[in-house]
Write a protein that holds these residues in place. Sequence first.
Motif, PDB file in Angstrom:
ATOM      1  N   ASN A  11       0.804  -1.222   0.000  1.00 61.04           N
ATOM      2  CA  ASN A  11       0.000   0.000   0.000  1.00 61.04           C
ATOM      3  C   ASN A  11       0.838   1.273   0.000  1.00 61.04           C
ATOM      4  N   VAL A  12       2.135   1.115  -0.175  1.00 55.69           N
ATOM      5  CA  VAL A  12       3.005   2.258  -0.426  1.00 55.69           C
ATOM      6  C   VAL A  12       3.513   2.149  -1.868  1.00 55.69           C
ATOM      7  N   PHE A  13       3.997   0.956  -2.221  1.00 58.80           N
ATOM      8  CA  PHE A  13       4.417   0.699  -3.601  1.00 58.80           C
ATOM      9  C   PHE A  13       3.458  -0.272  -4.295  1.00 58.80           C
ATOM     10  N   ILE A  14       3.292  -1.470  -3.739  1.00 58.30           N
ATOM     11  CA  ILE A  14       2.345  -2.425  -4.320  1.00 58.30           C
ATOM     12  C   ILE A  14       0.985  -2.258  -3.651  1.00 58.30           C
ATOM     13  N   ASN A  15      -0.064  -2.228  -4.444  1.00 62.45           N
ATOM     14  CA  ASN A  15      -1.410  -2.078  -3.896  1.00 62.45           C
ATOM     15  C   ASN A  15      -1.877  -3.383  -3.255  1.00 62.45           C
ATOM     16  N   LEU A  16      -2.594  -3.238  -2.150  1.00 58.64           N
ATOM     17  CA  LEU A  16      -3.160  -4.390  -1.438  1.00 58.64           C
ATOM     18  C   LEU A  16      -4.673  -4.232  -1.325  1.00 58.64           C
ATOM     19  N   ASP A  17      -5.353  -5.359  -1.280  1.00 52.22           N
ATOM     20  CA  ASP A  17      -6.788  -5.364  -0.968  1.00 52.22           C
ATOM     21  C   ASP A  17      -6.951  -6.159   0.327  1.00 52.22           C
ATOM     22  N   ILE A  18      -6.733  -5.467   1.435  1.00 55.63           N
ATOM     23  CA  ILE A  18      -6.743  -6.144   2.735  1.00 55.63           C
ATOM     24  C   ILE A  18      -8.149  -6.578   3.126  1.00 55.63           C
ATOM     25  N   GLN A  23     -12.304 -11.013   3.693  1.00 55.26           N
ATOM     26  CA  GLN A  23     -13.611 -11.597   3.335  1.00 55.26           C
ATOM     27  C   GLN A  23     -13.440 -12.867   2.510  1.00 55.26           C
ATOM     28  N   ASN A  24     -12.476 -12.868   1.595  1.00 51.85           N
ATOM     29  CA  ASN A  24     -12.210 -14.042   0.768  1.00 51.85           C
ATOM     30  C   ASN A  24     -11.748 -15.225   1.621  1.00 51.85           C
ATOM     31  N   ALA A  25     -10.877 -14.939   2.610  1.00 49.62           N
ATOM     32  CA  ALA A  25     -10.360 -15.999   3.478  1.00 49.62           C
ATOM     33  C   ALA A  25     -11.461 -16.565   4.367  1.00 49.62           C
ATOM     34  N   LEU A  26     -12.272 -15.701   4.959  1.00 57.54           N
ATOM     35  CA  LEU A  26     -13.367 -16.170   5.822  1.00 57.54           C
ATOM     36  C   LEU A  26     -14.327 -17.057   5.039  1.00 57.54           C
ATOM     37  N   LYS A  27     -14.625 -16.664   3.813  1.00 54.92           N
ATOM     38  CA  LYS A  27     -15.531 -17.445   2.971  1.00 54.92           C
ATOM     39  C   LYS A  27     -14.908 -18.789   2.589  1.00 54.92           C
ATOM     40  N   ALA A  28     -13.617 -18.759   2.193  1.00 55.06           N
ATOM     41  CA  ALA A  28     -12.941 -19.988   1.761  1.00 55.06           C
ATOM     42  C   ALA A  28     -12.786 -20.978   2.910  1.00 55.06           C
ATOM     43  N   PHE A  29     -12.490 -20.453   4.107  1.00 49.26           N
ATOM     44  CA  PHE A  29     -12.301 -21.322   5.268  1.00 49.26           C
ATOM     45  C   PHE A  29     -13.622 -21.670   5.956  1.00 49.26           C
ATOM     46  N   ASP A  73      -3.254 -19.499  -2.832  1.00 48.50           N
ATOM     47  CA  ASP A  73      -4.056 -18.489  -3.538  1.00 48.50           C
ATOM     48  C   ASP A  73      -4.847 -17.624  -2.560  1.00 48.50           C
ATOM     49  N   ILE A  74      -5.392 -18.245  -1.523  1.00 52.67           N
ATOM     50  CA  ILE A  74      -6.119 -17.486  -0.496  1.00 52.67           C
ATOM     51  C   ILE A  74      -5.170 -16.514   0.209  1.00 52.67           C
ATOM     52  N   TRP A  75      -3.997 -17.006   0.541  1.00 53.65           N
ATOM     53  CA  TRP A  75      -3.004 -16.207   1.265  1.00 53.65           C
ATOM     54  C   TRP A  75      -2.524 -15.022   0.425  1.00 53.65           C
ATOM     55  N   ASN A  76      -2.376 -15.235  -0.876  1.00 52.63           N
ATOM     56  CA  ASN A  76      -1.836 -14.186  -1.750  1.00 52.63           C
ATOM     57  C   ASN A  76      -2.912 -13.277  -2.338  1.00 52.63           C
ATOM     58  N   PHE A  77      -4.163 -13.510  -1.965  1.00 53.43           N
ATOM     59  CA  PHE A  77      -5.282 -12.772  -2.571  1.00 53.43           C
ATOM     60  C   PHE A  77      -5.126 -11.257  -2.419  1.00 53.43           C
ATOM     61  N   MET A  78      -4.533 -10.811  -1.336  1.00 55.12           N
ATOM     62  CA  MET A  78      -4.431  -9.371  -1.072  1.00 55.12           C
ATOM     63  C   MET A  78      -3.495  -8.637  -2.027  1.00 55.12           C
ATOM     64  N   LEU A  79      -2.580  -9.353  -2.671  1.00 53.00           N
ATOM     65  CA  LEU A  79      -1.561  -8.716  -3.506  1.00 53.00           C
ATOM     66  C   LEU A  79      -2.142  -8.318  -4.851  1.00 53.00           C
ATOM     67  N   LYS A  80      -2.013  -7.045  -5.187  1.00 54.01           N
ATOM     68  CA  LYS A  80      -2.611  -6.539  -6.423  1.00 54.01           C
ATOM     69  C   LYS A  80      -1.525  -5.944  -7.327  1.00 54.01           C
ATOM     70  N   ASP A  81      -1.792  -4.811  -7.928  1.00 51.93           N
ATOM     71  CA  ASP A  81      -0.873  -4.236  -8.920  1.00 51.93           C
ATOM     72  C   ASP A  81       0.183  -3.335  -8.286  1.00 51.93           C
ATOM     73  N   PHE A  82       1.247  -3.116  -9.027  1.00 52.12           N
ATOM     74  CA  PHE A  82       2.344  -2.232  -8.616  1.00 52.12           C
ATOM     75  C   PHE A  82       2.474  -1.173  -9.711  1.00 52.12           C
ATOM     76  N   PRO A  83       1.873   0.019  -9.518  1.00 49.24           N
ATOM     77  CA  PRO A  83       1.948   1.064 -10.537  1.00 49.24           C
ATOM     78  C   PRO A  83       3.396   1.459 -10.838  1.00 49.24           C
ATOM     79  N   GLU A  84       3.741   1.447 -12.119  1.00 47.35           N
ATOM     80  CA  GLU A  84       5.141   1.657 -12.479  1.00 47.35           C
ATOM     81  C   GLU A  84       5.606   3.083 -12.236  1.00 47.35           C
ATOM     82  N   ILE A 112       6.517 -12.720  -1.059  1.00 51.93           N
ATOM     83  CA  ILE A 112       7.642 -12.225  -1.862  1.00 51.93           C
ATOM     84  C   ILE A 112       7.853 -13.114  -3.085  1.00 51.93           C
ATOM     85  N   ASP A 113       7.569 -14.393  -2.968  1.00 53.46           N
ATOM     86  CA  ASP A 113       7.653 -15.287  -4.135  1.00 53.46           C
ATOM     87  C   ASP A 113       6.634 -14.880  -5.200  1.00 53.46           C
ATOM     88  N   TRP A 114       5.424 -14.545  -4.760  1.00 60.05           N
ATOM     89  CA  TRP A 114       4.381 -14.087  -5.699  1.00 60.05           C
ATOM     90  C   TRP A 114       4.823 -12.794  -6.386  1.00 60.05           C
TER      91      TRP A 114
END
Length: 203
Positions: A11-18, A23-29, A73-84, A112-114
């Motif tokens: 949320n400073v460089f790479i955007n996150l959807d926390i 919500q995605n994790a609660l639903k999946a689990f 995939d659930i764990w990495n769901f929050m990771l979004k785009d990194f505006p150049e 970090i792998d993602w």
Amino acid sequence: MIKTIIFDFGNVFINLDIEGHIQNALKAFKIESFPEEMIAFNDFYEQGLISTNEFLEFYTENFPKLSNDEIIDIWNFMLKDFPENRLDFLKQLKSDSKYKLILLSNTNELHIDWIKKHVPFYEAFKNCFDVFYLSHEIHLRKPNRDIYEFVLNENKLNANECLFIDDNTDNTNTAKELGINAWNIIPKTDDITNLFTVKKDLF
């Protein structure tokens, strides 16, 4: 006078959807809230106190219907785009050579792998920093005081000559308690590229 700028990553460089991630994790689990044991386990993983295999074993044991890949995939769901344009801003900062640049991020191995896989300019980003601290590599995490003290001591920094930028209020509050200048960036309204406009009083 600011001599060192310490940046968070998410949320400073790479955007996150926390919120979306929660919500995605609660639903999946198929749970209504995260148990304390799960929160503690996540924190251990973020500090590198348990391995990725141990982390995945914990989840597959508790949610046997989910595969390792589904959990990742659930764990990495929050990771979004990194505006150049944020990378361009950082590159300019690096080339100006006016400030020591440090990254200080609560980041785990799976995240970090993602990022390495999905952000083509990750290495260029990393190379902009004089020092690059990820929580799972140094076994410390924000907002605990010891991680800030570690950065100050390791780099022989004066707190009042540092600016710390993070989207989490708890993290910036701890920095302020130690005498570090802080910008609690609001992802929906702020952008790191506006740093010298928003914090012009410090520079």
